[in-house]
Design an enzyme around this catalytic site. Sequence first.
Site, PDB file in Angstrom:
ATOM      1  N   ARG A   1      -3.165 -14.208  17.504  1.00  0.00           N
ATOM      2  CA  ARG A   1      -2.425 -12.990  17.172  1.00  0.00           C
ATOM      3  C   ARG A   1      -1.057 -13.324  16.581  1.00  0.00           C
ATOM      4  O   ARG A   1      -0.467 -12.540  15.835  1.00  0.00           O
ATOM      5  CB  ARG A   1      -2.264 -12.085  18.396  1.00  0.00           C
ATOM      6  CG  ARG A   1      -1.910 -10.644  18.028  1.00  0.00           C
ATOM      7  CD  ARG A   1      -1.383  -9.849  19.207  1.00  0.00           C
ATOM      8  NE  ARG A   1      -0.213 -10.467  19.753  1.00  0.00           N
ATOM      9  CZ  ARG A   1      -0.102 -10.944  20.986  1.00  0.00           C
ATOM     10  NH1 ARG A   1      -1.088 -10.841  21.828  1.00  0.00           N
ATOM     11  NH2 ARG A   1       1.000 -11.528  21.371  1.00  0.00           N
TER      12      ARG A   1
ATOM     13  N   TYR B   1       0.972   7.160  -0.548  1.00  0.00           N
ATOM     14  CA  TYR B   1      -0.327   7.125   0.125  1.00  0.00           C
ATOM     15  C   TYR B   1      -0.243   7.989   1.387  1.00  0.00           C
ATOM     16  O   TYR B   1       0.747   7.924   2.121  1.00  0.00           O
ATOM     17  CB  TYR B   1      -0.629   5.667   0.469  1.00  0.00           C
ATOM     18  CG  TYR B   1      -1.939   5.434   1.148  1.00  0.00           C
ATOM     19  CD1 TYR B   1      -3.136   5.603   0.462  1.00  0.00           C
ATOM     20  CD2 TYR B   1      -2.000   5.029   2.472  1.00  0.00           C
ATOM     21  CE1 TYR B   1      -4.349   5.383   1.093  1.00  0.00           C
ATOM     22  CE2 TYR B   1      -3.204   4.804   3.106  1.00  0.00           C
ATOM     23  CZ  TYR B   1      -4.369   4.983   2.406  1.00  0.00           C
ATOM     24  OH  TYR B   1      -5.563   4.761   3.033  1.00  0.00           O
TER      25      TYR B   1
ATOM     26  N   ASP C   1       5.315  -0.658  -2.359  1.00  0.00           N
ATOM     27  CA  ASP C   1       3.877  -0.817  -2.128  1.00  0.00           C
ATOM     28  C   ASP C   1       3.239  -0.992  -3.501  1.00  0.00           C
ATOM     29  O   ASP C   1       3.220  -0.073  -4.318  1.00  0.00           O
ATOM     30  CB  ASP C   1       3.336   0.422  -1.404  1.00  0.00           C
ATOM     31  CG  ASP C   1       1.836   0.324  -1.123  1.00  0.00           C
ATOM     32  OD1 ASP C   1       1.142  -0.418  -1.839  1.00  0.00           O
ATOM     33  OD2 ASP C   1       1.372   1.019  -0.208  1.00  0.00           O
TER      34      ASP C   1
ATOM     35  N   LYS D   1      -7.999  -3.287  -1.035  1.00  0.00           N
ATOM     36  CA  LYS D   1      -8.311  -2.690  -2.334  1.00  0.00           C
ATOM     37  C   LYS D   1      -8.573  -3.795  -3.366  1.00  0.00           C
ATOM     38  O   LYS D   1      -9.443  -4.595  -3.161  1.00  0.00           O
ATOM     39  CB  LYS D   1      -7.174  -1.769  -2.749  1.00  0.00           C
ATOM     40  CG  LYS D   1      -6.706  -0.821  -1.621  1.00  0.00           C
ATOM     41  CD  LYS D   1      -7.725   0.230  -1.230  1.00  0.00           C
ATOM     42  CE  LYS D   1      -7.339   1.033  -0.001  1.00  0.00           C
ATOM     43  NZ  LYS D   1      -6.003   1.633  -0.023  1.00  0.00           N
TER      44      LYS D   1
END
Length: 377
Positions: free
Chosen positions: A43, A96, A169, A194
């Site tokens: 992690r 978004y 972004d 994406k």
Amino acid sequence: MPDFGPTAPLTPPLYPSAVYVFPDLDAVDAVYTQQAPGYIYARDGHPNAARLADQLAALEGARWGVACGSGMAAVSAAVLPLVAAGDRLVVSDKLYGKTTKLLRQELRRFGVTCTAVDACDPEAVRAACQAGPVRAVFVETLSNPLCRLPDLPALADISHAAGAKLVVDNTFATPALCKPLDLGADLVVESLTKLIGGHSDLTLGFVGGTDPEAGPAVAAAVSTWGWAAPPFDCWLAERGLPTLTLRAEAAASNARALADWLAEQPAVKRVIYPGRPDHPDHELAQKLVPAFGSMLCFELTDREAVNRFLRAAPGVPLSPSLGHVTTTASHPDTTSHRHDSPAEKRRQGITPGLVRLSVGCEPLAGIKAEMGKGFGS
Ligand SMILES: *Cc1c(COP(=O)(O)O)cnc(C)c1O
């Protein structure tokens, strides 16, 4: 480790291990204090995330990069280290959907407020920045779905004059077509889910930056809030990186040709693509994103016309994402902007007849043939 002798595998190994082992306590000390390289707990970091982040940082022109578990994890990891209760952000009013929710609704519960502005109007951004202390300005390179493009160098100057960081972004452009850090941004965010992943088979995000102190803060946020990137997804994403430029350029070139072709179809009322002179940001796009990207919209008369198109053109699958290696369609009115009010949709220009295409890098003739079925040709 296997004994490869003088050989080595050409492709990188996948390390799914959740934890790493140490020979003794001195090694533990050395790794924890970063006097020796190594990993402790997945992690917090693992080789597949590190390899991917290094390669993406190089592509973005970043001094450091951090991979994380989704594009939204990347948005969170970029912004949360910058803010505390009482702080304010200036954000684009066309982000978004989940980013808008995070920045304007979730953060409000923690005492962080947002001023939403038209990011394509630098004077509006300047006025918002001058209205009070501001920690960061958050915009997207190309907005969803109408591909509005803010003047990133101008916004960098405006943000910095106000003592704020510019966070961009860049998911719709990718570093293959635009490098926001080179244009003055402080932090760049990507959803690797994406175009960068490109094959719709992974969920990941990335944050990169220029300020050396921000890197450890972003990495700590990823570890503490639990936004780690799974090793297998990182491995898959690394597999796609060598073809990113090829894919992005081919898809953009297809999109350019398809936009002009769509404009000639009698059923199409309007085509929205930054590569066309009638797009409001065409001139700016020629400077900042000269390949114009692979996203475009076209408008049919109404929802029923969209239904007829989709049913007749199954080769252009309706799927509410983007950046797949082949062409897909989506319908902002019923998917990405479904929960927006009719007034908000009108403001953004999202009508029931609007179709967004994520153009792929398959041969153009094939895309036109599949699209043509939708128009009954
Ligand atoms: C999809 C998307 C995100 C979120 O990415 P996920 O990987 O789905 O979490 C953020 N910004 C933009 C512009 C996106 O298209």
